[in-house]
Design an enzyme around this catalytic site. Structure first.
Site, PDB file in Angstrom:
ATOM      1  N   GLN A  98       2.861  -9.510  13.487  1.00 31.30           N
ATOM      2  CA  GLN A  98       2.934  -8.221  14.183  1.00 31.30           C
ATOM      3  C   GLN A  98       1.566  -7.607  14.432  1.00 31.30           C
ATOM      4  OE1 GLN A  98       5.371  -6.540  10.917  1.00 31.30           O
ATOM      5  NE2 GLN A  98       4.218  -4.660  11.201  1.00 31.30           N
TER       6      GLN A  98
ATOM      7  N   ALA B  11       0.863  -1.192   0.000  1.00 32.07           N
ATOM      8  CA  ALA B  11       0.000   0.000   0.000  1.00 32.07           C
ATOM      9  C   ALA B  11       0.895   1.236   0.000  1.00 32.07           C
ATOM     10  CB  ALA B  11      -0.971  -0.005   1.184  1.00 32.07           C
TER      11      ALA B  11
ATOM     12  N   GLY C  91       6.002   8.328   1.037  1.00 25.93           N
ATOM     13  CA  GLY C  91       6.966   8.081   2.118  1.00 25.93           C
ATOM     14  C   GLY C  91       7.791   6.833   1.819  1.00 25.93           C
ATOM     15  N   HIS C  92       7.108   5.775   1.378  1.00 26.89           N
ATOM     16  CA  HIS C  92       7.821   4.540   1.002  1.00 26.89           C
ATOM     17  C   HIS C  92       8.769   4.807  -0.172  1.00 26.89           C
ATOM     18  CE1 HIS C  92       4.004   2.600   2.714  1.00 26.89           C
ATOM     19  NE2 HIS C  92       4.956   2.109   3.466  1.00 26.89           N
TER      20      HIS C  92
ATOM     21  N   ASP D 201       7.914   5.484  12.094  1.00 27.90           N
ATOM     22  CA  ASP D 201       7.730   4.439  13.105  1.00 27.90           C
ATOM     23  C   ASP D 201       8.976   4.464  13.994  1.00 27.90           C
ATOM     24  OD1 ASP D 201       5.210   2.905  11.986  1.00 27.90           O
ATOM     25  OD2 ASP D 201       6.497   3.398  10.296  1.00 27.90           O
TER      26      ASP D 201
HETATM   27  P1  AMP Z   1       4.865   0.121   6.528  1.00 28.88           P
HETATM   28  O1  AMP Z   1       4.654  -0.358   5.143  1.00 28.88           O
HETATM   29  O2  AMP Z   1       3.887   1.147   6.957  1.00 28.88           O
HETATM   30  O3  AMP Z   1       5.045  -0.996   7.506  1.00 28.88           O
HETATM   31  O4  AMP Z   1       6.238   0.913   6.542  1.00 28.88           O
HETATM   32  C1  AMP Z   1       7.367   0.456   5.845  1.00 28.88           C
HETATM   33  C2  AMP Z   1       8.489   1.435   6.038  1.00 28.88           C
HETATM   34  O5  AMP Z   1       8.074   2.710   5.544  1.00 28.88           O
HETATM   35  C3  AMP Z   1       8.883   1.659   7.508  1.00 28.88           C
HETATM   36  O6  AMP Z   1      10.293   1.816   7.583  1.00 28.88           O
HETATM   37  C4  AMP Z   1       8.167   2.935   7.836  1.00 28.88           C
HETATM   38  O7  AMP Z   1       8.766   3.657   8.888  1.00 28.88           O
HETATM   39  C5  AMP Z   1       8.302   3.674   6.536  1.00 28.88           C
HETATM   40  N1  AMP Z   1       7.310   4.743   6.426  1.00 28.88           N
HETATM   41  C6  AMP Z   1       5.973   4.649   6.559  1.00 28.88           C
HETATM   42  N2  AMP Z   1       5.390   5.855   6.446  1.00 28.88           N
HETATM   43  C7  AMP Z   1       6.395   6.744   6.236  1.00 28.88           C
HETATM   44  C8  AMP Z   1       6.460   8.164   6.050  1.00 28.88           C
HETATM   45  N3  AMP Z   1       5.360   8.925   6.061  1.00 28.88           N
HETATM   46  N4  AMP Z   1       7.670   8.734   5.863  1.00 28.88           N
HETATM   47  C9  AMP Z   1       8.801   7.980   5.865  1.00 28.88           C
HETATM   48  N5  AMP Z   1       8.805   6.640   6.028  1.00 28.88           N
HETATM   49  C10 AMP Z   1       7.624   6.025   6.222  1.00 28.88           C
END
Ligand code: AMP
Length: 282
Positions: free
Chosen positions: A64, A35, A39-40, A154
């Site tokens: 998790q 998704a 940011g990703h 996170d």
């Molecule tokens: P997730 O898919 O949400 O588990 O996150 C995967 C990676 O993307 C983790 O390292 C998160 O910290 C990072 N991440 C999620 N949202 C953001 C954001 N807004 N800015 C920077 N990194 C992000």
């Protein structure tokens, strides 16, 4: 940009990584649950600065999530994710089925202390970080990547994973990246799509309150009063507040004054069924 490879098995991913390493080329891993948002993508761009090859893992990790959490409804948007990763020039996606990560008989968890046991997200999601650490440890050893990029979004997770990688000599460097935000300050998150229009309008208040709190703390305002008033503002606005705290930025231990710093403000709050987390430096 070229086509992004998709690996569903550890064996296929390792074969590609072995080839890159044999050529003397570095490999970076960006672990995600898919998704994908900007940011990703920023993590991928950062990874590309450190390594010639970037693998993005997409795995909604069941260990998790607690039973009452959103594992089943967590957004799964593989084709859109693949298109974004192709556009940014990622080399490969590791997209394992659950059985590849957790075959029958799987019976191991990583026991975490330190930043995983400080009464922040660990208090509200007691089994969350052992699931995160277990899957990240597997992803690191499966990929044999030289570095992995994690978002500060996170923040507790970043500290937990960095500690684990060092403590277990996993041979991987953890590279942090600043939080990517919407223009109104809301931290980008795959879960933001759960918000109703009213909730979405309210959500950026979290960042505004943290910014105002950070400014007060920098101006040597009383820490307990400033934090307490920020907590009240969030609750009065209509959030269910799990926590808003000022903590030591490295250990995440409680602090009593600016002198205990560097300080990080961390928040977790719910709007309806959606749980939002965020943090900023003081
Ligand atoms: P997730 O898919 O949400 O588990 O996150 C995967 C990676 O993307 C983790 O390292 C998160 O910290 C990072 N991440 C999620 N949202 C953001 C954001 N807004 N800015 C920077 N990194 C992000």
């Amino acid at each position: 940009m070229g086509q992004v490879a998709v690996f569903e098995s550890v064996k296929a991913m390792r074969a590609a990584v072995a080839g890159w390493h044999a050529a003397g080329e570095k490999v970076a891993l960006v672990p995600t649950m898919g998704a994908l948002h900007q940011g990703h993508i920023a993590l991928v761009t950062e990874a590309q600065k450190h390594a010639k090859h970037v693998i993005v893992s997409i795995f909604v990790n069941p260990t998790q999530f607690a039973p009452h959490e959103d594992f089943k409804k967590y957004p799964r948007t593989f084709e859109g994710d693949r298109a974004q990763l192709e556009a940014v020039g990622a080399d490969a996606i590791f997209f394992p089925p659950v059985e590849e990560m957790y075959p029958p008989g799987f019976a191991t968890r990583i026991l975490l202390l330190g930043p995983a046991a400080v009464g922040l997200d660990d208090r509200f999601r007691p089994t969350h970080f052992e699931g995160v650490a277990t899957v990240c440890c597997k992803l690191f050893t499966q990929s044999r990547a030289d570095l992995a990029v994690f978002g500060e979004k996170d923040y507790q997770q970043l500290k937990v994973v960095t500690r684990m990688a060092a403590d277990l000599d996993l041979g991987i460097e953890i590279v942090p990246l600043a939080t990517f935000r919407e223009p109104d300050g809301l931290a980008m998150s795959s879960r933001n799509r759960y918000l109703s229009p009213e909730e979405r309008a309210l959500a950026p208040l979290l960042h505004r309150v943290m910014q105002a709190l950070a400014a007060r703390l920098r101006n040597r305002d009383d820490l307990f009063r400033a934090v307490g008033e920020a907590q009240s503002e969030i609750i009065t606005a209509g959030f269910e507040l799990d926590y808003l705290e000022a903590r030591h930025a490295e250990t995440l231990a409680p602090v009593t004054s600016l002198a205990d710093g560097p300080i990080r403000i961390l928040v977790a709050a719910r709007l309806g069924a959606t749980r939002l987390i965020d943090n900023i430096a003081v």
